[in-house]
Design a protein around this motif. Structure first.
Motif, PDB file in Angstrom:
ATOM      1  N   ASN A  70     -48.852  29.285  46.557  1.00 14.26           N
ATOM      2  CA  ASN A  70     -48.338  30.437  45.868  1.00 14.26           C
ATOM      3  C   ASN A  70     -48.353  30.174  44.297  1.00 14.26           C
ATOM      4  N   SER A  71     -48.457  28.692  43.812  1.00 14.22           N
ATOM      5  CA  SER A  71     -48.304  28.386  42.623  1.00 14.22           C
ATOM      6  C   SER A  71     -48.731  27.121  42.126  1.00 14.22           C
ATOM      7  N   GLY A  72     -48.871  26.825  40.751  1.00 19.16           N
ATOM      8  CA  GLY A  72     -49.614  25.692  40.312  1.00 19.16           C
ATOM      9  C   GLY A  72     -48.958  24.300  40.881  1.00 19.16           C
ATOM     10  N   ALA A  73     -47.617  24.292  41.024  1.00 15.52           N
ATOM     11  CA  ALA A  73     -46.969  23.245  41.446  1.00 15.52           C
ATOM     12  C   ALA A  73     -47.289  22.859  42.802  1.00 15.52           C
ATOM     13  N   GLU A  74     -47.187  23.791  43.691  1.00 18.72           N
ATOM     14  CA  GLU A  74     -47.496  23.835  44.967  1.00 18.72           C
ATOM     15  C   GLU A  74     -48.866  23.065  45.521  1.00 18.72           C
ATOM     16  N   VAL A  75     -50.100  23.565  44.611  1.00 20.02           N
ATOM     17  CA  VAL A  75     -51.247  23.220  44.686  1.00 20.02           C
ATOM     18  C   VAL A  75     -51.523  21.565  44.336  1.00 20.02           C
ATOM     19  N   VAL A  76     -50.546  21.210  43.213  1.00 17.38           N
ATOM     20  CA  VAL A  76     -50.370  19.873  42.582  1.00 17.38           C
ATOM     21  C   VAL A  76     -49.881  18.883  43.805  1.00 17.38           C
ATOM     22  N   GLU A  77     -48.552  19.483  44.358  1.00 18.43           N
ATOM     23  CA  GLU A  77     -48.154  19.038  45.702  1.00 18.43           C
ATOM     24  C   GLU A  77     -49.072  18.394  46.638  1.00 18.43           C
ATOM     25  N   GLY A  98     -49.088  15.371  29.901  1.00 21.60           N
ATOM     26  CA  GLY A  98     -49.499  16.325  31.062  1.00 21.60           C
ATOM     27  C   GLY A  98     -48.364  16.970  31.541  1.00 21.60           C
ATOM     28  N   PHE A  99     -48.346  18.422  31.914  1.00 20.26           N
ATOM     29  CA  PHE A  99     -47.693  19.224  32.719  1.00 20.26           C
ATOM     30  C   PHE A  99     -48.220  19.732  34.056  1.00 20.26           C
ATOM     31  N   HIS A 100     -47.557  19.398  35.099  1.00 21.35           N
ATOM     32  CA  HIS A 100     -48.283  19.699  36.461  1.00 21.35           C
ATOM     33  C   HIS A 100     -47.105  20.378  37.298  1.00 21.35           C
ATOM     34  N   GLY A 101     -46.013  21.064  36.670  1.00 22.29           N
ATOM     35  CA  GLY A 101     -45.201  21.803  37.483  1.00 22.29           C
ATOM     36  C   GLY A 101     -43.667  21.108  37.713  1.00 22.29           C
ATOM     37  N   ARG A 102     -42.699  21.917  38.439  1.00 23.61           N
ATOM     38  CA  ARG A 102     -41.390  21.306  38.416  1.00 23.61           C
ATOM     39  C   ARG A 102     -40.831  21.178  39.670  1.00 23.61           C
ATOM     40  N   VAL A 130     -55.506  14.841  36.022  1.00 25.12           N
ATOM     41  CA  VAL A 130     -55.531  14.852  34.545  1.00 25.12           C
ATOM     42  C   VAL A 130     -55.911  16.474  34.302  1.00 25.12           C
ATOM     43  N   GLU A 131     -55.506  16.771  33.329  1.00 27.39           N
ATOM     44  CA  GLU A 131     -55.671  18.294  32.759  1.00 27.39           C
ATOM     45  C   GLU A 131     -56.681  18.162  31.651  1.00 27.39           C
ATOM     46  N   PRO A 132     -57.973  18.830  32.185  1.00 27.29           N
ATOM     47  CA  PRO A 132     -59.238  18.480  31.142  1.00 27.29           C
ATOM     48  C   PRO A 132     -58.764  19.057  29.730  1.00 27.29           C
ATOM     49  N   ALA A 149     -58.707  17.139  38.854  1.00 27.61           N
ATOM     50  CA  ALA A 149     -58.753  17.966  37.489  1.00 27.61           C
ATOM     51  C   ALA A 149     -57.544  19.187  37.772  1.00 27.61           C
ATOM     52  N   ASP A 150     -56.490  19.153  36.808  1.00 27.08           N
ATOM     53  CA  ASP A 150     -55.546  20.225  37.070  1.00 27.08           C
ATOM     54  C   ASP A 150     -55.884  21.337  35.981  1.00 27.08           C
ATOM     55  N   GLU A 151     -56.526  22.326  36.700  1.00 26.27           N
ATOM     56  CA  GLU A 151     -57.046  23.176  35.766  1.00 26.27           C
ATOM     57  C   GLU A 151     -56.148  24.645  35.795  1.00 26.27           C
ATOM     58  N   VAL A 152     -55.019  24.365  36.194  1.00 25.06           N
ATOM     59  CA  VAL A 152     -54.097  25.360  36.216  1.00 25.06           C
ATOM     60  C   VAL A 152     -54.008  26.472  35.188  1.00 25.06           C
ATOM     61  N   GLN A 153     -53.926  25.622  34.012  1.00 27.57           N
ATOM     62  CA  GLN A 153     -53.653  26.502  32.733  1.00 27.57           C
ATOM     63  C   GLN A 153     -55.235  26.532  32.075  1.00 27.57           C
ATOM     64  N   CYS A 154     -56.074  25.404  32.169  1.00 28.58           N
ATOM     65  CA  CYS A 154     -57.233  25.749  31.234  1.00 28.58           C
ATOM     66  C   CYS A 154     -58.332  26.281  32.312  1.00 28.58           C
ATOM     67  N   ALA A 180     -54.276  28.099  39.345  1.00 27.80           N
ATOM     68  CA  ALA A 180     -53.343  28.930  39.805  1.00 27.80           C
ATOM     69  C   ALA A 180     -53.179  30.121  38.364  1.00 27.80           C
ATOM     70  N   LYS A 181     -52.476  29.783  37.570  1.00 35.16           N
ATOM     71  CA  LYS A 181     -52.219  30.973  36.573  1.00 35.16           C
ATOM     72  C   LYS A 181     -53.322  32.151  36.469  1.00 35.16           C
ATOM     73  N   GLY A 182     -54.419  31.732  35.970  1.00 37.17           N
ATOM     74  CA  GLY A 182     -55.491  32.834  35.662  1.00 37.17           C
ATOM     75  C   GLY A 182     -56.220  33.495  36.948  1.00 37.17           C
TER      76      GLY A 182
END
Ligand SMILES: Cc1ncc(COP(=O)(O)O)c(C=O)c1O
Length: 445
Positions: free
Chosen positions: A122-129, A150-154, A226-228, A259-264, A288-290
């Motif tokens: 459902n979210s970025g954090a969940e797929v990072v988990e 880096g930011f990967h969720g809460r 890593v966030e690219p 590669a955490d591409e949730v934002q980029c 996630a996001k976009g």
């Protein structure tokens, strides 16, 4: 047709907005820190209208989410059609076609040779988990390396990787054990040479020698995440050698690269995946996001040999629900039908405009980015490069009053992350308003 925004008729927050804010203060969790008091009534394309009828040019996109613009007619039509057929049945237990079609679409476009598989959440954090769980499962190793900034969720696992701001972690210990943080290749803060084209400093060697030569045996590391392009940490584009060398290093030691591409990701940088700018072929990608233009959806892409769970080893009630999947299919079609190219083209224009207009301002320390992921760093003075969060806050508020929505990121960066439907005129409007806002904030110093 002439655009009727930005258009401020009632200084915000107007009376209707204030009424909502007062109710919010009584009943909503106050854990979010809002940059300014915007109360949204509706939004379309790159226009947001507030509760008092003011119209804004949106360069925030719900934190880089509404890739196709607000309420894109094709996305809305896909959601409407799907919601009349099937709202939920649970992809963990049963099958339905559109989520499979979405997985096929993403797997086909993944950065690097396949085959790829996709897990939805459902979210970025969940797929990072999920990426952390899968990396540990597949390697039998425990340690995870992440980067400062880096930011990967809460959620707990994702938060353990996040190293963006102390307030995001304060009071929540203990976090996940066996997580190690190291330095991202931040050229823009380099004390020696900020230009990666002429840089001869072997910072990447220093990073790896320091980390793997002192405290960490690389053969114990399950994954590096890593966030690219770093997002929440300040819209930071890394040194061009950073990701390719990280790839070499991780391959050498059997470490999975996430590669955490949730934002980029999803076209924001002018390529569908930001990894493509660096020739990076990761083992896993988080999105996630976009991905679904505002509907909740996360996707973990992994190469087939990596995404081998034990049956029943992972799942989610809502992940990949049919309505989000329909929105994501429509989004992917629009991205590939021209919006990714538009992000590259308008992003270039935006960068040119900002560099030209902001170069005379002493509070602007850097303008950087890729595509429509652009950061303007606000500093006390350009030569000292000391961050100036108070000035950044004033600029965000000044822009808001003038009808431009932008958000902060990092210690004192302004992030420009519009919907990917913006055009050259929007880029100019945003640059003009931002310059006026910077000038106003500088004169109040
Ligand atoms: C790079 C990155 N990863 C993960 C996340 C977490 O996503 P979510 O807020 O959907 O949990 C974010 C959110 O900003 C992000 O930018």
């Amino acid at each position: 047709m002439a655009k009727d925004y930005p258009r401020i008729t009632t200084p915000p927050p107007g009376p209707r907005a204030r009424a909502v804010i007062e109710r919010d203060a009584r009943v909503m969790s106050q854990s979010y820190r809002k940059d300014y008091p915007l109360v949204v009534e509706r939004a379309f394309g790159a226009m947001v209208e507030d509760a008092d009828g003011n119209r804004y040019l949106d360069f925030a996109a719900g934190i880089a989410v509404v890739a196709t613009g607000h309420c894109h007619p094709e996305v809305v039509a896909a959601i409407r059609a799907q919601s009349e057929r099937l709202l939920h049945i649970c992809a963990t237990d049963f099958y339905y076609e559109n989520v499979v079609a979405l997985a096929e679409g993403l797997a086909r476009r993944a950065p690097g040779p396949g085959p790829w598989r996709v897990l939805f959440a459902n979210s970025g954090a969940e797929v990072v988990e999920a990426a952390v769980k899968l990396a540990r499962l597949r390697t039998g190793r425990q340690k995870i390396v992440a980067f400062y900034g880096g930011f990967h969720g809460r959620t707990y696992g994702a938060l353990s990787l996040t190293a963006s701001k102390p307030v995001q972690r304060r009071g929540y210990a203990p976090l996940l054990p066996e997580v190690v943080h190291t330095h991202y290749a931040y050229c823009y803060r380099c004390p020696v040479n900020r230009d990666p084209r002429t840089c001869r400093v072997q910072c990447l060697d220093l990073l790896t020698d320091t980390m793997f030569g002192t405290t960490l045996d690389p053969d114990e590391v399950a994954a590096v995440i890593v966030e690219p392009v770093q997002g929440e940490g300040g819209y930071v584009v890394p040194h061009p050698d950073f990701l390719p060398r990280l790839r070499d290093l991780t391959r050498r030691h059997g470490i999975l690269l996430v590669a955490d591409e949730v934002q980029c990701g999803m076209g924001r940088t002018g390529r569908l995946f930001a990894s493509e700018h660096f020739g990076l072929e990761p083992d896993m990608v988080t999105l996630a996001k976009g991905i679904a233009s505002g509907m909740p959806l996360g996707a973990l892409l992994a190469r087939d040999e990596v995404m081998q769970w034990s049956s029943g080893g992972h799942g989610s009630t809502f992940g990949g629900n049919p309505v989000s999947a329909a929105a994501a299919l429509a989004t992917l079609k629009l991205l590939e039908g021209g919006l990714v190219d538009n992000a590259a083209r308008v992003g270039r224009r935006l960068m040119e405009e900002l560099r030209a207009r902001l170069s005379a301002h002493t509070s602007v320390g850097d303008v950087r980015g890729l595509g429509l992921m652009v950061g303007v760093e606000i500093v006390r003075d350009r030569f000292g490069r000391e961050p100036d969060p108070a000035c950044r806050q004033r600029i965000l508020e000044e822009a808001f009053r003038r009808g431009l929505l932008v958000l902060g990121c990092g210690r004192s960066t302004i992030r420009l992350a519009p919907p990917l439907v913006v055009d050259e005129e929007d880029a100019t409007t945003a640059a003009v308003i931002l310059e006026e806002s910077i000038a106003a904030a500088e004169s109040a110093r």
